[in-house]
Design a protein around this motif. Structure first.
Motif, PDB file in Angstrom:
ATOM      1  N   ALA A   1     -65.640 -11.378  -6.103  1.00 49.38           N
ATOM      2  CA  ALA A   1     -65.792 -10.317  -7.105  1.00 49.38           C
ATOM      3  C   ALA A   1     -64.447  -9.992  -7.743  1.00 49.38           C
ATOM      4  N   VAL A   2     -63.381  -9.999  -6.935  1.00 46.68           N
ATOM      5  CA  VAL A   2     -62.042  -9.753  -7.467  1.00 46.68           C
ATOM      6  C   VAL A   2     -61.633 -10.863  -8.424  1.00 46.68           C
ATOM      7  N   CYS A   3     -61.874 -12.123  -8.046  1.00 49.41           N
ATOM      8  CA  CYS A   3     -61.528 -13.247  -8.929  1.00 49.41           C
ATOM      9  C   CYS A   3     -62.274 -13.154 -10.255  1.00 49.41           C
ATOM     10  N   ARG A   4     -63.561 -12.892 -10.212  1.00 49.37           N
ATOM     11  CA  ARG A   4     -64.338 -12.785 -11.454  1.00 49.37           C
ATOM     12  C   ARG A   4     -63.838 -11.619 -12.303  1.00 49.37           C
ATOM     13  N   HIS A   5     -63.529 -10.497 -11.656  1.00 48.12           N
ATOM     14  CA  HIS A   5     -63.059  -9.314 -12.377  1.00 48.12           C
ATOM     15  C   HIS A   5     -61.721  -9.585 -13.056  1.00 48.12           C
ATOM     16  N   LEU A   6     -60.789 -10.184 -12.329  1.00 48.79           N
ATOM     17  CA  LEU A   6     -59.466 -10.440 -12.892  1.00 48.79           C
ATOM     18  C   LEU A   6     -59.529 -11.403 -14.072  1.00 48.79           C
ATOM     19  N   ILE A   7     -60.355 -12.428 -13.951  1.00 51.11           N
ATOM     20  CA  ILE A   7     -60.498 -13.378 -15.062  1.00 51.11           C
ATOM     21  C   ILE A   7     -61.094 -12.679 -16.279  1.00 51.11           C
ATOM     22  N   ARG A   8     -62.139 -11.873 -16.059  1.00 53.94           N
ATOM     23  CA  ARG A   8     -62.750 -11.139 -17.175  1.00 53.94           C
ATOM     24  C   ARG A   8     -61.752 -10.202 -17.841  1.00 53.94           C
ATOM     25  N   ASN A   9     -60.839  -9.640 -17.063  1.00 48.81           N
ATOM     26  CA  ASN A   9     -59.883  -8.669 -17.585  1.00 48.81           C
ATOM     27  C   ASN A   9     -58.606  -9.303 -18.115  1.00 48.81           C
ATOM     28  N   GLY A  10     -58.589 -10.627 -18.243  1.00 44.44           N
ATOM     29  CA  GLY A  10     -57.494 -11.294 -18.926  1.00 44.44           C
ATOM     30  C   GLY A  10     -56.272 -11.588 -18.096  1.00 44.44           C
ATOM     31  N   ALA A  11     -56.425 -11.749 -16.777  1.00 43.40           N
ATOM     32  CA  ALA A  11     -55.275 -12.122 -15.954  1.00 43.40           C
ATOM     33  C   ALA A  11     -54.707 -13.453 -16.435  1.00 43.40           C
ATOM     34  N   GLU A  12     -53.408 -13.568 -16.410  1.00 41.70           N
ATOM     35  CA  GLU A  12     -52.773 -14.814 -16.845  1.00 41.70           C
ATOM     36  C   GLU A  12     -53.158 -15.972 -15.931  1.00 41.70           C
ATOM     37  N   ARG A  13     -53.252 -15.716 -14.625  1.00 49.11           N
ATOM     38  CA  ARG A  13     -53.580 -16.754 -13.662  1.00 49.11           C
ATOM     39  C   ARG A  13     -54.183 -16.113 -12.429  1.00 49.11           C
ATOM     40  N   VAL A  14     -55.293 -16.648 -11.958  1.00 52.92           N
ATOM     41  CA  VAL A  14     -55.916 -16.208 -10.713  1.00 52.92           C
ATOM     42  C   VAL A  14     -56.004 -17.427  -9.804  1.00 52.92           C
ATOM     43  N   VAL A  15     -55.297 -17.383  -8.695  1.00 53.81           N
ATOM     44  CA  VAL A  15     -55.235 -18.495  -7.757  1.00 53.81           C
ATOM     45  C   VAL A  15     -55.985 -18.095  -6.487  1.00 53.81           C
ATOM     46  N   ASN A  16     -57.079 -18.766  -6.233  1.00 52.00           N
ATOM     47  CA  ASN A  16     -57.947 -18.470  -5.102  1.00 52.00           C
ATOM     48  C   ASN A  16     -57.592 -19.409  -3.952  1.00 52.00           C
ATOM     49  N   VAL A  17     -57.196 -18.837  -2.815  1.00 51.09           N
ATOM     50  CA  VAL A  17     -56.917 -19.611  -1.607  1.00 51.09           C
ATOM     51  C   VAL A  17     -57.938 -19.220  -0.550  1.00 51.09           C
ATOM     52  N   ASP A  18     -58.733 -20.191  -0.122  1.00 51.45           N
ATOM     53  CA  ASP A  18     -59.803 -19.893   0.838  1.00 51.45           C
ATOM     54  C   ASP A  18     -59.999 -21.095   1.752  1.00 51.45           C
ATOM     55  N   LYS A  19     -60.196 -20.819   3.032  1.00 55.65           N
ATOM     56  CA  LYS A  19     -60.442 -21.873   4.019  1.00 55.65           C
ATOM     57  C   LYS A  19     -61.869 -22.405   3.933  1.00 55.65           C
ATOM     58  N   LEU A  20     -62.765 -21.631   3.339  1.00 58.87           N
ATOM     59  CA  LEU A  20     -64.194 -21.950   3.242  1.00 58.87           C
ATOM     60  C   LEU A  20     -64.838 -22.021   4.619  1.00 58.87           C
ATOM     61  N   THR A  21     -64.832 -20.880   5.301  1.00 64.33           N
ATOM     62  CA  THR A  21     -65.596 -20.758   6.538  1.00 64.33           C
ATOM     63  C   THR A  21     -67.058 -20.499   6.176  1.00 64.33           C
ATOM     64  N   TYR A  22     -67.872 -20.137   7.162  1.00 61.89           N
ATOM     65  CA  TYR A  22     -69.300 -19.942   6.930  1.00 61.89           C
ATOM     66  C   TYR A  22     -69.594 -18.930   5.826  1.00 61.89           C
ATOM     67  N   ALA A  23     -68.723 -17.923   5.636  1.00 61.86           N
ATOM     68  CA  ALA A  23     -69.001 -16.841   4.685  1.00 61.86           C
ATOM     69  C   ALA A  23     -68.443 -17.103   3.292  1.00 61.86           C
ATOM     70  N   GLY A  24     -67.760 -18.224   3.091  1.00 66.95           N
ATOM     71  CA  GLY A  24     -67.198 -18.533   1.783  1.00 66.95           C
ATOM     72  C   GLY A  24     -68.083 -19.492   1.010  1.00 66.95           C
ATOM     73  N   SER A  25     -68.353 -19.175  -0.239  1.00 66.45           N
ATOM     74  CA  SER A  25     -69.201 -20.028  -1.071  1.00 66.45           C
ATOM     75  C   SER A  25     -68.598 -20.151  -2.462  1.00 66.45           C
ATOM     76  N   LEU A  26     -68.249 -21.363  -2.848  1.00 66.55           N
ATOM     77  CA  LEU A  26     -67.717 -21.579  -4.183  1.00 66.55           C
ATOM     78  C   LEU A  26     -68.773 -21.339  -5.252  1.00 66.55           C
TER      79      LEU A  26
END
Length: 356
Positions: A15-40
């Motif tokens: 939700a934070v990544c989507r919000h920042l992109i919508r609000n015009g952040a210059e760059r949003v870098v998502n770092v995630d291990k992708l455990t059971y609760a992470g979904s791209l």
């Protein structure tokens, strides 16, 4: 700002990544291990945006994190990566210590090394935002009290204890090393893309599938419910306007007990997806034995965030819950694959960048 978001494939992180992109952040870098609760799949709306990048990495890997920070010229870190389910922490505490405590320390080390190498102007602009929970404060009586930023820590579960430890380490890096750290503690979140083992999405999905709706104890436990989109807005304000060394409590003043939340979901579904024969979904509510150490009540005083950051939630609980039920009804593509895999850790879609 060029923001690194840890745990950006999780519920709040996405939700934070989507919000920042919508609000015009210059760059949003998502770092995630992708455990059971992470979904791209939760990031489908932004995955092709030129201002967004994803790295599959473990926050315990200091050198990889430092490489990413330097490569992406990060201005701020929003640390949301965490093991977060209380029941899982009771069954197996070790992953919570590894990710929430050790992972936070490793990330702080990498951030300190990166920040120390910046120029004077960049150092002054940099922020490390540690995102935490109200569960670090323990619980409250049903009829009095509210958590403020000065409330004494008294965690009840292994999950809460691991987050409390991480909070203390984050503050220690501010006081000892001068790393510009700001901390936020939030109440229970809900909304779209919520992992299906949590109370609200589990109730919605079980009801859709005409399965029992498990409710701990008598359902009297009270939580302050915060829509994830309102929380994402608050977090952007904390990282951009929050004062280093300070903490901010984020809550919606929307206390509800678990039984009333489930009944509200059932009533919404009775209208939107009536059961055959006309029975109410309330008939599916099934009391189950309470979990150990179940906190009675959480309640957040968000006055400081309201006063200093100018933040207010936009959604009432009833309106936000109605939107959430509608979202789960309309977006089976997201939750059905997770449900089929039974949280096995299978990943859904998306691409990731290597660090080498």
């Amino acid at each position: 700002m060029r923001v690194l978001v840890t745990g950006g494939a999780g519920f709040i992180g996405s939700a934070v990544c989507r919000h920042l992109i919508r609000n015009g952040a210059e760059r949003v870098v998502n770092v995630d291990k992708l455990t059971y609760a992470g979904s791209l799949a939760s990031l489908r709306a932004v995955e092709s945006d030129p201002h967004y990048a994803f790295y599959r990495a473990d926050i315990r890997d200091e050198q990889v994190l430092l490489q990413i920070m330097r490569r992406e010229r990060i201005d701020a870190i929003m640390h949301l990566a965490a093991e977060s389910h209380v029941d899982r922490s009771i069954e197996s505490p070790d992953p919570f210590m590894e990710t929430n405590v050790l992972g936070t320390v490793r990330l702080l080390n990498a951030a300190l090394a990166y920040w120390s190498g910046l120029g004077t102007e960049e150092r002054g602009r940099f922020r490390f935002h540690h995102v935490s929970t109200d569960e670090v404060f323990g619980d409250l009586p049903f009829n009095r009290g509210i958590f403020s930023e000065e409330t004494r820590y008294a965690p009840s579960s292994p999950y809460a204890a691991s987050k409390a430890a991480a909070d203390h380490f984050a503050r220690a890096w501010y006081h000892t090393y001068g790393l510009p750290v700001v901390v936020s503690n939030c109440s229970n979140n809900y909304g779209p893309f919520h992992f299906p083992e949590k109370l609200i999405p589990l109730t919605i999905i079980n009801a859709i599938e005409e399965k029992p709706l498990p409710l701990y104890g008598s359902g009297a436990n009270v939580r302050d419910w915060l829509h994830v989109a309102d929380h994402a807005t608050a977090l952007e304000l904390v990282v951009s306007r929050g004062r280093p060394g300070e903490s901010y409590n984020i809550g919606a003043r929307a206390e509800r007990n678990n039984l009333s939340v489930m009944e509200c979901i059932c009533d919404l579904l009775d209208v939107r997806l009536p059961r055959k024969g006309g029975d109410s979904y309330r008939d599916l509510i099934t009391l189950v034995p309470d979990r150990p150490g179940h906190d009675r009540r959480y309640a957040i005083d968000p006055s400081k965030a309201e006063r200093e950051l100018g933040w207010r939630p936009k959604r009432s609980f009833e309106g936000g819950l109605s939107e959430t039920v509608d979202w789960f009804l309309a977006n089976r593509w997201w939750w059905e694959p997770i449900r089929r895999e039974r949280y096995s850790g299978a990943r859904i879609g998306g691409q990731h960048r290597s660090v080498a």
